[in-house]
Design a protein around this motif. Structure first.
Motif, PDB file in Angstrom:
ATOM      1  N   PHE A  61      45.101  31.356  58.439  1.00  0.00           N
ATOM      2  CA  PHE A  61      44.655  30.846  57.187  1.00  0.00           C
ATOM      3  C   PHE A  61      43.465  31.934  56.715  1.00  0.00           C
ATOM      4  N   MET A  62      42.609  32.639  57.378  1.00  0.00           N
ATOM      5  CA  MET A  62      41.750  33.237  57.331  1.00  0.00           C
ATOM      6  C   MET A  62      41.793  34.771  57.579  1.00  0.00           C
ATOM      7  N   LYS A  63      42.385  36.229  57.469  1.00  0.00           N
ATOM      8  CA  LYS A  63      41.844  37.214  57.101  1.00  0.00           C
ATOM      9  C   LYS A  63      41.348  38.094  56.705  1.00  0.00           C
ATOM     10  N   LEU A  64      40.237  38.691  58.030  1.00  0.00           N
ATOM     11  CA  LEU A  64      38.926  39.873  57.076  1.00  0.00           C
ATOM     12  C   LEU A  64      38.879  40.589  58.367  1.00  0.00           C
ATOM     13  N   GLU A  65      39.721  42.265  56.952  1.00  0.00           N
ATOM     14  CA  GLU A  65      39.218  43.303  57.443  1.00  0.00           C
ATOM     15  C   GLU A  65      38.551  44.361  57.630  1.00  0.00           C
ATOM     16  N   GLY A  66      37.868  45.037  58.124  1.00  0.00           N
ATOM     17  CA  GLY A  66      36.719  46.169  57.493  1.00  0.00           C
ATOM     18  C   GLY A  66      36.975  47.296  58.990  1.00  0.00           C
ATOM     19  N   THR A  67      35.699  47.940  58.027  1.00  0.00           N
ATOM     20  CA  THR A  67      35.534  49.518  58.565  1.00  0.00           C
ATOM     21  C   THR A  67      33.816  49.054  59.368  1.00  0.00           C
ATOM     22  N   SER A  68      33.383  49.820  61.085  1.00  0.00           N
ATOM     23  CA  SER A  68      32.228  49.522  60.701  1.00  0.00           C
ATOM     24  C   SER A  68      32.147  50.899  62.478  1.00  0.00           C
ATOM     25  N   SER A  69      30.454  51.547  61.503  1.00  0.00           N
ATOM     26  CA  SER A  69      30.306  52.547  62.904  1.00  0.00           C
ATOM     27  C   SER A  69      30.553  51.733  64.104  1.00  0.00           C
ATOM     28  N   LYS A  70      30.504  50.399  64.968  1.00  0.00           N
ATOM     29  CA  LYS A  70      29.994  49.863  65.699  1.00  0.00           C
ATOM     30  C   LYS A  70      31.348  49.447  66.507  1.00  0.00           C
ATOM     31  N   ALA A  71      32.356  49.440  65.832  1.00  0.00           N
ATOM     32  CA  ALA A  71      34.087  48.490  65.930  1.00  0.00           C
ATOM     33  C   ALA A  71      34.131  50.280  67.108  1.00  0.00           C
ATOM     34  N   THR A  72      34.901  49.070  68.394  1.00  0.00           N
ATOM     35  CA  THR A  72      35.185  49.970  69.608  1.00  0.00           C
ATOM     36  C   THR A  72      36.245  50.597  69.588  1.00  0.00           C
ATOM     37  N   SER A  73      37.307  50.362  68.165  1.00  0.00           N
ATOM     38  CA  SER A  73      38.418  50.999  68.060  1.00  0.00           C
ATOM     39  C   SER A  73      38.306  52.398  67.881  1.00  0.00           C
ATOM     40  N   SER A  74      39.424  52.714  68.252  1.00  0.00           N
ATOM     41  CA  SER A  74      39.866  54.376  67.522  1.00  0.00           C
ATOM     42  C   SER A  74      40.069  54.544  66.251  1.00  0.00           C
ATOM     43  N   ASN A  75      40.078  53.599  65.021  1.00  0.00           N
ATOM     44  CA  ASN A  75      40.198  54.570  64.131  1.00  0.00           C
ATOM     45  C   ASN A  75      38.994  53.444  63.876  1.00  0.00           C
ATOM     46  N   GLY A  76      37.733  52.805  64.177  1.00  0.00           N
ATOM     47  CA  GLY A  76      36.735  52.694  63.390  1.00  0.00           C
ATOM     48  C   GLY A  76      37.290  50.796  62.849  1.00  0.00           C
ATOM     49  N   LYS A  77      37.659  50.313  62.713  1.00  0.00           N
ATOM     50  CA  LYS A  77      37.920  49.522  61.722  1.00  0.00           C
ATOM     51  C   LYS A  77      38.228  48.368  63.117  1.00  0.00           C
ATOM     52  N   PHE A  78      37.686  46.481  62.795  1.00  0.00           N
ATOM     53  CA  PHE A  78      37.831  45.435  62.897  1.00  0.00           C
ATOM     54  C   PHE A  78      39.173  44.170  62.284  1.00  0.00           C
ATOM     55  N   TYR A  79      39.329  44.103  62.596  1.00  0.00           N
ATOM     56  CA  TYR A  79      40.066  42.294  62.642  1.00  0.00           C
ATOM     57  C   TYR A  79      40.155  41.006  63.013  1.00  0.00           C
ATOM     58  N   TYR A  80      39.898  39.874  62.553  1.00  0.00           N
ATOM     59  CA  TYR A  80      39.765  39.149  62.272  1.00  0.00           C
ATOM     60  C   TYR A  80      40.663  38.421  61.922  1.00  0.00           C
ATOM     61  N   HIS A  81      41.730  38.122  62.617  1.00  0.00           N
ATOM     62  CA  HIS A  81      42.805  36.845  61.612  1.00  0.00           C
ATOM     63  C   HIS A  81      42.978  35.799  62.740  1.00  0.00           C
TER      64      HIS A  81
END
Length: 273
Positions: free
Chosen positions: A166-186
């Motif tokens: 229904f909604m896809k929000l993706e981006g980058t953040s210095s606070k993201a714990t992923s190895s590539n600094g990305k976050f994903y809200y699907h």
């Protein structure tokens, strides 16, 4: 006899004058004929707070002080109703009432509604997401933006879960714990096929306040709405932390519901022209 003629002539003049005034009034305030149709456009203008949303653009801060840059923002709008002051509404035929708004496709942000009955509208109601009926229809009956093939190309359909995002929000953040600094809200889930799930469809109802959308056969109003991505993070009940959750999908039903509650409140009326 002469006196009678004068009286009759006076009556005729009065009737003519009344007819002239009536015609003049109808010209200034035409009464629409039953069945007359026009059109109306809803513009979904994506913003971040008081700034225009720019993909891969300037960094922003959410309510918990985390920086973020948006790289993708898409959402489904469906089941549109145009509301009147008297409590009645024009329901857009369901087969023509599914739209995929994408920040990287400007034309998708203009939702054009044809065959709208002439009249004055004071509000709008719509669903964020795709209802259970459409999710469960045979694939061949899901066309346009609901074509699973096309939705998969746009990344808005889970082939493995047979449901729309229904909604896809993706981006980058210095606070993201992923190895590539990305976050994903699907965010998806409509209640489930055979096994019950959460229902993350949300109905949004907006009153135009002192504004009005006057549809005529010659004039097509444009209702300009803001969709504030900042409010996906900053909810009235829940603020979403990227550091705590850099990925939220169907496997996290509670968090996905919190996001859905937030995106239900991200819309507002800016102006009508």
């Amino acid at each position: 006899m002469k006196k009678i003629n004068l009286i009759l002539r006076g009556i005729a003049v009065a009737i003519s004058l009344f007819a002239f005034i009536s015609c003049d009034d109808n010209t200034d305030n035409p009464v629409p004929e039953p069945g007359q149709k026009g059109s109306l456009t809803i513009e979904f203008d994506n913003v971040v707070g008081d700034k225009n949303l720019v993909l891969n653009g300037p960094s922003n801060l959410n309510a918990v002080g985390e920086d973020f840059v948006i790289t993708k923002f898409n959402y489904f709008i469906s089941n549109i109703k145009l509301l009147r002051k008297d409590g009645t509404s024009h329901v857009v035929p369901q087969d023509s009432s599914y739209f995929l708004v994408m920040e990287d496709k400007k034309e998708s942000q203009l939702v054009k509604l044809p065959n709208v009955p002439v009249g004055e509208y004071s509000g709008v109601e719509f669903m964020v997401g795709v209802d259970s009926l459409r999710n469960t229809l045979p694939v061949e009956k899901r066309t346009g933006v609901l074509d699973p093939g096309g939705s998969m190309e746009d990344g808005m359909y889970w082939a493995w879960n047979s449901g729309y995002i229904f909604m896809k929000l993706e981006g980058t953040s210095s606070k993201a714990t992923s190895s590539n600094g990305k976050f994903y809200y699907h965010i998806g889930l409509f209640g489930g096929y055979d096994v019950k799930t959460v229902n993350n469809t949300r109905v949004v109802k907006l009153d135009f306040g002192t504004l009005k959308a006057n549809v005529t056969t010659e004039k097509s109003p444009e209702v300009h709405l803001f969709a504030d991505v900042q409010k996906v993070f900053n909810g009235p009940g829940t603020n979403v932390s990227i550091a705590a959750f850099n990925s939220i999908m169907s496997q996290q039903p509670v968090k996905s519901q919190e996001i859905a509650n937030n995106y239900a409140r991200m819309f507002s009326v800016d102006h009508i022209h």
